[in-house]
Motif scaffolding. Structure first.
Motif, PDB file in Angstrom:
ATOM      1  N   MET A 229      -2.986   6.448  -0.220  1.00  0.00           N
ATOM      2  CA  MET A 229      -4.414   6.397   0.059  1.00  0.00           C
ATOM      3  C   MET A 229      -4.985   7.750  -0.315  1.00  0.00           C
ATOM      4  O   MET A 229      -4.402   8.790   0.012  1.00  0.00           O
ATOM      5  CB  MET A 229      -4.682   6.108   1.542  1.00  0.00           C
TER       6      MET A 229
ATOM      7  N   ILE B   8       0.883  -1.164   0.000  1.00  0.00           N
ATOM      8  CA  ILE B   8       0.000   0.000   0.000  1.00  0.00           C
ATOM      9  C   ILE B   8       0.924   1.218   0.000  1.00  0.00           C
ATOM     10  O   ILE B   8       1.636   1.457   0.979  1.00  0.00           O
ATOM     11  CB  ILE B   8      -0.935   0.018   1.231  1.00  0.00           C
TER      12      ILE B   8
ATOM     13  N   THR C 240      -1.899   0.659  -4.695  1.00  0.00           N
ATOM     14  CA  THR C 240      -0.896  -0.390  -4.519  1.00  0.00           C
ATOM     15  C   THR C 240       0.297  -0.115  -5.428  1.00  0.00           C
ATOM     16  O   THR C 240       0.203   0.656  -6.385  1.00  0.00           O
ATOM     17  CB  THR C 240      -1.462  -1.789  -4.849  1.00  0.00           C
TER      18      THR C 240
ATOM     19  N   HIS D  98     -10.881  -0.460  -3.020  1.00  0.00           N
ATOM     20  CA  HIS D  98     -11.907   0.583  -2.986  1.00  0.00           C
ATOM     21  C   HIS D  98     -13.240  -0.013  -2.566  1.00  0.00           C
ATOM     22  O   HIS D  98     -13.356  -1.218  -2.326  1.00  0.00           O
ATOM     23  CB  HIS D  98     -12.002   1.305  -4.338  1.00  0.00           C
TER      24      HIS D  98
ATOM     25  N   PHE E 299      -7.104   2.830  -1.811  1.00  0.00           N
ATOM     26  CA  PHE E 299      -5.730   2.459  -1.446  1.00  0.00           C
ATOM     27  C   PHE E 299      -4.990   2.241  -2.757  1.00  0.00           C
ATOM     28  O   PHE E 299      -5.424   1.442  -3.591  1.00  0.00           O
ATOM     29  CB  PHE E 299      -5.665   1.150  -0.676  1.00  0.00           C
TER      30      PHE E 299
ATOM     31  N   ALA F 169      -9.024   1.271   6.542  1.00  0.00           N
ATOM     32  CA  ALA F 169      -8.311   2.516   6.222  1.00  0.00           C
ATOM     33  C   ALA F 169      -7.828   3.226   7.485  1.00  0.00           C
ATOM     34  O   ALA F 169      -6.753   3.828   7.490  1.00  0.00           O
ATOM     35  CB  ALA F 169      -9.203   3.444   5.400  1.00  0.00           C
TER      36      ALA F 169
ATOM     37  N   ALA G 136      -3.152  10.088   4.184  1.00  0.00           N
ATOM     38  CA  ALA G 136      -4.124  10.047   3.079  1.00  0.00           C
ATOM     39  C   ALA G 136      -4.205  11.417   2.408  1.00  0.00           C
ATOM     40  O   ALA G 136      -4.162  12.447   3.076  1.00  0.00           O
ATOM     41  CB  ALA G 136      -5.491   9.633   3.606  1.00  0.00           C
TER      42      ALA G 136
END
Length: 164
Positions: A48, A45, A108, A126, A106, A150, A62
């Motif tokens: 975000m 990850i 990747t 998602h 998120f 999250a 995020a």
């Protein structure tokens, strides 16, 4: 650091299993753009994003999704599989959608940040459309489950997608 692990039962995280949807093309080691498959392997990850007009930041790291944020899925473009800004003439996905699917996303590291053209793009976690509805290659979860994860996932956490 806790990892996320996909299994036949769902997505495991912090001892809990969350039902999820995967790509319509199943899980594949040889992922290609447009095949609808979720790529197998160990991914991280690495970002975000969230809709600040719809919910608060789930983590300090995020980033808000802004009007005009897009994600390139144009394998012929040097910006393939990256966040771009409108206007953009190539094939892309809108990150700021009318529906809630990308209210939390998120990002990747699958084929990112140095993308190989045609190997696949926009492999996110998602929100799902509905139970059992497949994705185009992402992993999708119920909204409340996605928010719970999250709020607890670490930047750099592993996402493990075993080959089937």
């Amino acid at each position: 650091m806790s990892s996320l692990r996909l299994s036949r039962q769902g997505l495991w995280f912090l001892g809990r299993c969350f039902p999820c949807s995967i790509g319509r093309g199943g899980i594949r080691a040889d992922k290609r753009e447009g095949d609808g498959a979720t790529p197998s392997g160990t991914h991280r990850i690495v970002g975000m994003m969230y809709r600040a007009d719809r919910l608060s930041a789930p983590q300090s790291w995020a980033e808000p999704i802004l009007p005009g944020d897009l994600w390139s899925d144009d394998a012929k473009d040097p910006q393939y599989n990256s966040l771009i800004r409108a206007p953009y003439p190539g094939s892309h996905e809108k990150m700021r959608r009318a529906d809630p699917l990308y209210d939390i996303v998120f990002i990747t590291d699958y084929n990112f940040p140095e993308a190989i053209p045609g190997k696949g793009s926009a492999i996110f976690l998602h929100q799902r459309r509905r139970a059992g509805y497949p994705t185009e290659g992402c992993i999708a979860l119920r909204r409340d489950h996605l928010i719970w994860i999250a709020q607890r996932v670490d930047f750099g956490a592993e996402l493990i997608v075993p080959a089937v």
